[in-house]
Design an enzyme around this catalytic site. Structure first.
Site, PDB file in Angstrom:
ATOM      1  N   ILE A   1       0.888  -1.159   0.000  1.00 14.05           N
ATOM      2  CA  ILE A   1       0.000   0.000   0.000  1.00 14.05           C
ATOM      3  C   ILE A   1       0.934   1.218   0.000  1.00 14.05           C
ATOM      4  O   ILE A   1       1.915   1.253   0.731  1.00 14.05           O
ATOM      5  CB  ILE A   1      -0.923  -0.055   1.244  1.00 14.05           C
ATOM      6  CG1 ILE A   1      -1.781   1.179   1.421  1.00 14.05           C
ATOM      7  CG2 ILE A   1      -0.176  -0.275   2.511  1.00 14.05           C
ATOM      8  CD1 ILE A   1      -2.747   1.030   2.619  1.00 14.05           C
ATOM      9  N   SER A   2       0.646   2.182  -0.852  1.00 16.73           N
ATOM     10  CA  SER A   2       1.521   3.365  -0.965  1.00 16.73           C
ATOM     11  C   SER A   2       1.486   4.189   0.303  1.00 16.73           C
ATOM     12  O   SER A   2       0.532   4.143   1.062  1.00 16.73           O
ATOM     13  CB  SER A   2       1.045   4.282  -2.087  1.00 16.73           C
ATOM     14  OG  SER A   2       1.218   3.698  -3.310  1.00 16.73           O
ATOM     15  N   LYS A   3       2.516   5.026   0.444  1.00 13.51           N
ATOM     16  CA  LYS A   3       2.493   5.909   1.598  1.00 13.51           C
ATOM     17  C   LYS A   3       1.405   6.967   1.405  1.00 13.51           C
ATOM     18  O   LYS A   3       1.068   7.314   0.268  1.00 13.51           O
ATOM     19  CB  LYS A   3       3.855   6.511   1.863  1.00 13.51           C
ATOM     20  CG  LYS A   3       4.523   7.226   0.739  1.00 13.51           C
ATOM     21  CD  LYS A   3       5.893   7.639   1.235  1.00 13.51           C
ATOM     22  CE  LYS A   3       6.627   8.485   0.246  1.00 13.51           C
ATOM     23  NZ  LYS A   3       7.862   9.026   0.820  1.00 13.51           N
TER      24      LYS A   3
END
Ligand code: SAH
Length: 258
Positions: free
Chosen positions: A101-103
């Site tokens: 999951i992206s930041k």
């Protein structure tokens, strides 16, 4: 989505312990482990999210709809219990099956770009297609800023996991689909925006075909320099307009399902 070269040692303890062939045991066959709400519960997370949003604003995110969605969706609900205490740090996190999951900053940035697409008469974004549901976090955010969201995932284990993560939120305008997002989802087309959480060598023609006039694609793509960058494509009356923005590190866009 960005591949981090190394994760804290605690990642490989407890629920996120890798199983055979490095697969996190927590997500094999879509099994979702019970989530511990020991450290993050109730009002505590409201304050933590308010701080995260404050930081995003300081980093240049200014769209009120984006900041509002980031304030209301509980990111810690979407990660395994072993990683919960990192849920509000500005870092990408593993979500199982080798995906991440992206930041928050990257998620917010992409959503802000996406909201540059043509809106309806009420100033609201219409239908959105998300490629790469993953754990469902961004899908939940998107459902706050768009009228209708179709989110497609090619890995059955993650599709099931997202369904589980989103079950209690009961998001009526979000449709989770299992399939290959490289061919888009024609039944929901045309889309006001298409947003991808995985990057390929090119933007699939299907996405362009399924984009509404005035619509916008926001996606990572490998550029001529051989590096991945964020790409924005607008469907204008004069034709397609492409802008290549900053470098990013997303997981690869893959064809087929698994
Ligand atoms: N937005 C997600 C991020 C998931 S990471 C979240 O909030 O968690 C990117 C995801 O894209 C991975 O789960 C990966 O399996 C998926 N993916 C890669 N290629 C795909 C394709 N062709 N169709 C659908 N999903 C794809």
């Amino acid at each position: 989505m960005s591949q981090r070269p190394s994760f804290p040692a605690r990642m490989v303890t407890g629920a996120a312990k890798p199983g055979v062939q490095g697969r996190p045991a927590a997500t094999v066959h879509g099994t979702v482990l019970p989530k511990a709400h020991v450290q993050l519960s109730g009002q505590d997370t409201t304050a933590i999210r308010a701080r995260m949003v404050q930081k995003l604003a300081e980093q240049g995110i200014s769209d009120a709809q984006v900041l509002g969605a980031m304030r209301s969706i509980e990111r810690h609900r979407f990660v395994d219990s072993a990683l919960m205490n990192q849920a509000y740090e500005d870092t990408s996190l593993p979500i199982g099956l080798g995906q991440t999951i992206s930041k928050p900053n990257v998620v917010a940035r992409m959503m802000e770009l996406m909201l540059g697409a043509q809106k309806d008469a009420q100033g609201k974004l219409g239908r959105v297609l998300e490629i790469g549901t993953g754990c469902g976090y961004q899908a939940a955010l998107l459902s706050e800023v768009a009228r209708e969201v179709y989110s497609i995932e090619r890995l059955r284990g993650l599709h099931d996991k997202a369904r589980e993560n989103l079950r209690t939120l009961r998001v009526a305008n979000l449709h989770l689909l299992f399939g290959d997002g490289m061919v888009g989802y024609a039944k929901g087309a045309p889309y006001a925006a298409i947003i991808a959480a995985a990057g390929g060598e090119a933007i699939p023609q299907a996405w362009i075909d399924q984009l509404a006039p005035g619509g916008r694609i926001v996606a990572p793509m490998v550029t001529t320099a051989g590096k991945q960058a964020l790409v924005v494509i607008d469907k204008t009356p004069q034709g397609l307009k492409q802008s290549v923005l900053e470098a990013v590190h997303f997981v690869p866009l893959k064809s087929g399902t698994a």
